[in-house]
Design an enzyme around this catalytic site. Structure first.
Site, PDB file in Angstrom:
ATOM      1  N   ASP A  64      79.180-109.934  43.771  1.00  0.00           N
ATOM      2  CA  ASP A  64      79.230-108.602  44.547  1.00  0.00           C
ATOM      3  C   ASP A  64      80.543-108.085  44.142  1.00  0.00           C
ATOM      4  O   ASP A  64      81.413-108.186  44.180  1.00  0.00           O
ATOM      5  CB  ASP A  64      79.220-109.061  45.742  1.00  0.00           C
ATOM      6  CG  ASP A  64      79.326-107.794  46.605  1.00  0.00           C
ATOM      7  OD1 ASP A  64      79.437-106.706  46.313  1.00  0.00           O
ATOM      8  OD2 ASP A  64      78.871-107.755  48.046  1.00  0.00           O
ATOM      9  N   ASN A  91      77.944 -98.961  38.393  1.00  0.00           N
ATOM     10  CA  ASN A  91      76.415 -98.489  38.480  1.00  0.00           C
ATOM     11  C   ASN A  91      76.114 -98.854  39.868  1.00  0.00           C
ATOM     12  O   ASN A  91      75.121 -98.452  40.466  1.00  0.00           O
ATOM     13  CB  ASN A  91      75.636 -99.017  37.350  1.00  0.00           C
ATOM     14  CG  ASN A  91      74.214 -98.812  37.857  1.00  0.00           C
ATOM     15  OD1 ASN A  91      73.729 -97.689  37.687  1.00  0.00           O
ATOM     16  ND2 ASN A  91      73.615 -99.784  37.764  1.00  0.00           N
ATOM     17  N   TYR A 157      74.798 -92.989  52.568  1.00  0.00           N
ATOM     18  CA  TYR A 157      74.899 -92.760  50.982  1.00  0.00           C
ATOM     19  C   TYR A 157      75.567 -91.604  50.304  1.00  0.00           C
ATOM     20  O   TYR A 157      76.304 -91.599  49.368  1.00  0.00           O
ATOM     21  CB  TYR A 157      73.234 -93.000  50.505  1.00  0.00           C
ATOM     22  CG  TYR A 157      72.946 -92.879  49.091  1.00  0.00           C
ATOM     23  CD1 TYR A 157      73.294 -93.962  48.167  1.00  0.00           C
ATOM     24  CD2 TYR A 157      72.499 -91.738  48.526  1.00  0.00           C
ATOM     25  CE1 TYR A 157      72.904 -94.332  46.889  1.00  0.00           C
ATOM     26  CE2 TYR A 157      71.990 -91.900  47.108  1.00  0.00           C
ATOM     27  CZ  TYR A 157      72.330 -93.129  46.588  1.00  0.00           C
ATOM     28  OH  TYR A 157      72.103 -93.095  44.980  1.00  0.00           O
ATOM     29  N   LYS A 161      78.663 -91.280  47.995  1.00  0.00           N
ATOM     30  CA  LYS A 161      78.514 -90.646  46.752  1.00  0.00           C
ATOM     31  C   LYS A 161      79.332 -89.387  46.338  1.00  0.00           C
ATOM     32  O   LYS A 161      79.924 -89.260  45.243  1.00  0.00           O
ATOM     33  CB  LYS A 161      77.073 -90.308  46.374  1.00  0.00           C
ATOM     34  CG  LYS A 161      76.319 -91.543  46.116  1.00  0.00           C
ATOM     35  CD  LYS A 161      76.705 -92.391  45.082  1.00  0.00           C
ATOM     36  CE  LYS A 161      75.620 -93.237  44.404  1.00  0.00           C
ATOM     37  NZ  LYS A 161      76.083 -94.356  43.556  1.00  0.00           N
ATOM     38  N   THR A 191      63.270 -95.858  39.821  1.00  0.00           N
ATOM     39  CA  THR A 191      63.661 -96.972  39.777  1.00  0.00           C
ATOM     40  C   THR A 191      63.050 -97.746  41.016  1.00  0.00           C
ATOM     41  O   THR A 191      62.683 -96.925  41.753  1.00  0.00           O
ATOM     42  CB  THR A 191      65.192 -97.193  39.860  1.00  0.00           C
ATOM     43  OG1 THR A 191      65.565 -96.591  41.076  1.00  0.00           O
ATOM     44  CG2 THR A 191      65.804 -96.774  38.566  1.00  0.00           C
TER      45      THR A 191
END
Ligand code: NAD
Length: 300
Positions: A64, A91, A157, A161, A191
């Site tokens: 991790d 990534n 998120y 980011k 994805t």
């Protein structure tokens, strides 16, 4: 024929599937020995096997990236297995979409940890290695349009980011003196992550250029990892399909001043409009994702 990354050693985190898998394969195709990090051991091993089957060099690191010991072991794996480290591609990532009022502390913490600590930890040990060994390096971080613009239901998120974009710029500043560059990409591709969030995304049914294929992100990442990209640092790029965009950093768009005196809050009612008039920016909330040049989804 020599390839772009002959003799280089690179790490890609979360490389078991999606965009990271495409990056690991492309870096290997370009001649790099690649350490494939993944916390899903089976997915990571499959990518290592693909690289070795095509004649490349790869090693698996199961762990991790947001755990400090795992991140240290990841950098050590590159150095011990392949004799050094030239490029780190951060990534790995997850989504836990929820509007803020419904968002649990666990959903907040999980996303912040994987992305922000998951960028900090490997980058910290990679930079320590480059500084201590007097070697140049390349870092590619993975931001998102959700952080740069702001996407509904992604306060966790998007915050992570946007943080990654800022992190990347500051690492670029700090590491410039050691010959280390650091750039961020905001990728977009079909994805597990995006189909999980938005449902089926067009393409992938054969015929023509598949714009949203996750492998389309990798060529620019390979370039950023190369010697040829040595003068590019502290930048944020949008990467999808055949399009590479350069994001302009936040910049001050307008200013009001008060003649060298402290403001009275009541004066803003008359003056604040100048900021919006001068800049052309509307004061009300808008859907910022409408500013995307390329969108996988129809956004109302
Ligand atoms: N797909 C897109 O359109 C898109 C858009 C913007 C940003 N991104 C970012 O690109 C990156 C890759 O996303 P993707 O779409 O390929 O997702 P994905 O879910 O297909 O792949 C992510 C991989 O990372 C691995 N991973 C997750 N957490 C990890 C951890 N802590 N340690 C090690 N491995 C871990 C997962 O097991 C998975 O294999 C992410 O950072 C994502 O936020 C993707």
């Amino acid at each position: 024929m020599s390839a772009l990354l002959d003799g280089k050693v690179a790490i890609v985190t979360g490389a078991g599937r999606g965009i990271g898998r495409g990056e690991a394969l492309e870096l290997a195709r370009q001649g790099a020995a690649v350490v494939v990090n993944e916390f899903d051991a089976e997915a990571g091993k499959a990518v290592v096997d693909e690289i070795t089957a095509m004649g490349g060099q790869a090693a698996l690191h199961v762990g991790d990236v947001s755990e400090i010991d795992d991140a240290k072991a990841l950098i050590d794996t590159a150095v011990e297995t392949f004799g050094g480290l030239d490029a780190l591609v951060n990534n790995a990532g997850i989504l836990r979409d929820r509007t803020l009022v419904k968002m649990t502390p666990e959903e907040w913490d999980a996303v912040i940890k994987v992305h922000l600590r998951g960028h900090y930890a490997p980058t910290h040990f990679a930079c320590e290695y480059w500084k201590n060994n007097g070697r140049p390096g390349r870092i590619v971080c993975t931001a998102s349009s959700s952080g740069l613009l702001g996407n509904f239901g992604q306060s966790n998120y998007g915050a992570a980011k946007a943080g990654i974009a800022a992190f990347s710029t500051i690492v670029a500043l700090e590491m410039a003196r050691y010959g280390v560059t650091c750039n961020a990409i905001a990728p977009a591709a079909r994805t597990r992550m995006t189909e999980g969030a938005y449902g089926k995304i067009e393409g992938g049914d054969g015929g023509g250029f598949d714009f949203w294929h996750p492998d389309n992100v990798a060529p620019f990442v390979a370039f950023l990892c190369s010697d040829q990209a040595g003068s590019i640092s502290g930048k944020v790029f949008g990467v999808q399909g055949d399009a590479v965009e350069l994001y302009r950093p936040y910049e001050s768009a307008a200013v009001i001043e008060n003649g060298g005196a402290r403001w009275d809050p009541a004066d803003f009612a008359d003056r604040v409009g100048e900021l919006f008039e001068t800049s052309g920016i509307k004061p009300e909330i808008e859907n910022p994702m409408r500013r995307l040049r390329y969108s996988m989804t129809k956004r109302a």
